[in-house]
Write an enzyme that holds these catalytic residues in place. Structure first.
Site, PDB file in Angstrom:
ATOM      1  N   CYS A  52      -7.097  -2.840   8.367  1.00  0.00           N
ATOM      2  CA  CYS A  52      -5.667  -2.409   8.254  1.00  0.00           C
ATOM      3  C   CYS A  52      -5.112  -3.493   9.203  1.00  0.00           C
ATOM      4  O   CYS A  52      -3.811  -3.933   8.727  1.00  0.00           O
ATOM      5  CB  CYS A  52      -5.385  -0.891   8.913  1.00  0.00           C
ATOM      6  SG  CYS A  52      -5.689  -0.495  10.543  1.00  0.00           S
ATOM      7  N   HIS A  56      -4.135   2.999  13.019  1.00  0.00           N
ATOM      8  CA  HIS A  56      -3.974   2.522  11.743  1.00  0.00           C
ATOM      9  C   HIS A  56      -2.719   1.713  11.737  1.00  0.00           C
ATOM     10  O   HIS A  56      -1.838   1.681  12.633  1.00  0.00           O
ATOM     11  CB  HIS A  56      -3.650   3.632  10.770  1.00  0.00           C
ATOM     12  CG  HIS A  56      -3.744   3.131   9.199  1.00  0.00           C
ATOM     13  ND1 HIS A  56      -4.551   2.418   8.818  1.00  0.00           N
ATOM     14  CD2 HIS A  56      -2.878   3.649   8.057  1.00  0.00           C
ATOM     15  CE1 HIS A  56      -4.296   2.144   7.562  1.00  0.00           C
ATOM     16  NE2 HIS A  56      -3.304   3.054   7.150  1.00  0.00           N
ATOM     17  N   ASN A 107       1.406   1.443   2.818  1.00  0.00           N
ATOM     18  CA  ASN A 107       0.013   1.866   3.286  1.00  0.00           C
ATOM     19  C   ASN A 107      -0.911   0.807   2.518  1.00  0.00           C
ATOM     20  O   ASN A 107      -0.646   0.261   1.732  1.00  0.00           O
ATOM     21  CB  ASN A 107      -0.277   3.076   2.914  1.00  0.00           C
ATOM     22  CG  ASN A 107      -1.571   3.652   4.093  1.00  0.00           C
ATOM     23  OD1 ASN A 107      -2.215   2.800   4.555  1.00  0.00           O
ATOM     24  ND2 ASN A 107      -1.917   4.942   3.836  1.00  0.00           N
TER      25      ASN A 107
END
Length: 324
Positions: free
Chosen positions: A137, A270, A290
């Site tokens: 991520c 994240h 995302n």
């Protein structure tokens, strides 16, 4: 059929609050078919059903308590929270850290700006990607911001190579995690980053195959931000461009749509991209991109309420970069 009645029926069907825990076995079979799930044994299937049932119970409770957001059964519903975080996030402290990025403390009161702002409306945000089972991520969020920087400067959208960072960033740990500012530092050390078409995503660690002749973006300088006021992120977003932020993703896993008012902050795991903000029914919200594909959330995006530090969005891991 009366249009009002039809709308109410559609809403009831669509709203995840209609889930019934007693129907968990039926939901599970539908889930297996929809997401093409297969398990190695009956005992493993039973274990996955038990996890699914636990997640369903959480979804029902969330839909009862959070009146501005909806939660649903999705592709992660047979995974425990720990499994999802370990496989599909990736924010982690590298073994060795550096400090090339300038630290900026945002301690002044926020300016009076517009109530709504969204870089997507200006066509400065690339499409939603899917990191898959790779804890990268950090690479996706940092390069998403560079993609937007490139679009702002050159009025052209281009996808950059996360795989280059996974393979060639020796400070961060590839699919085992990394940080935002160290990813910028790695791009500066390498001299630039290639386009995704030239260095495609594989979703696993590999040997570095960087080709400096194919660099399309080069980083001039990077910054780390310490936000004293969450509201100040609005000014930063409008002035700098989309910003990668660190969050706790534990509560967004089964998100479907709407504005999350309850999102825990028990530790950052994240990284996502802050692209805008707005107000809906008097509830101010942030818009975040995302990296779990367009089949998750609001076509790959999610919204959280402002000024409650939802998901821990206000922290010392904010970062951005300036490109040539």
């Amino acid at each position: 059929m009366n249009k009002i009645v039809l709308c109410l029926l559609v809403f009831c069907v669509a709203h995840s609050a209609a889930y019934d825990l007693l129907k968990a076995p039926s939901y599970f079979e539908d889930f297996l078919h929809k997401f093409n799930k297969h398990y190695s044994s009956e005992s493993e299937k039973l274990r996955r059903f038990q996890i699914f049932q636990h997640n369903l119970e959480e979804i029902i409770i969330k839909n009862q308590n959070d009146t501005t957001a909806q939660y649903e059964i999705n592709k992660f519903s047979d995974l425990s929270k720990d499994e999802t975080i370990s496989k599909y996030t990736g924010l982690a402290l590298p073994l060795q850290t550096q400090n090339f990025c300038e630290v900026v403390v945002l301690n002044r009161p926020p300016d009076k700006g517009p109530l709504e702002f969204d870089w997507r409306r200006l066509n400065k945000v690339t499409s939603v990607k899917n990191q898959g089972i790779c804890g990268a991520c950090w690479a996706f969020a940092t390069l998403a911001s560079l993609e937007s920087q490139f679009a702002i400067k050159h009025n052209q959208l281009i996808n950059l190579s996360e795989q280059q960072l996974i393979d060639c960033d020796y400070v961060d740990a590839g699919c085992n995690g990394g940080l935002l500012h160290t990813a910028y530092e790695a791009v500066m050390q390498m001299g630039g980053v290639q386009a995704e078409n030239d260095y495609p995503y594989e979703g696993s660690d590999g040997n570095c195959r960087v080709d400096v002749a194919k660099f399309v973006v080069k980083v001039k300088k990077c910054y780390r931000y310490i936000a004293v006021f969450e509201e100040k992120l609005k000014d930063l977003l409008r002035i700098v461009g989309p910003i990668p932020v660190a969050i706790d993703a534990s509560d967004i896993v089964n998100y479907r749509r709407g504005i999350m008012r309850y999102c825990s902050n028990y530790g950052f795991n994240h990284a996502v991209l802050l692209v805008g903000y707005g107000v809906e029914n008097n509830v101010p919200y942030w818009i975040l991109k995302n990296t779990w594909g367009e089949d998750w959330g609001e076509q790959g995006y999610f919204r959280v309420q402002q000024n409650i530090n939802a998901c821990g969005i206000r922290n010392e891991l904010l970062a951005s970069a300036e490109i040539y």
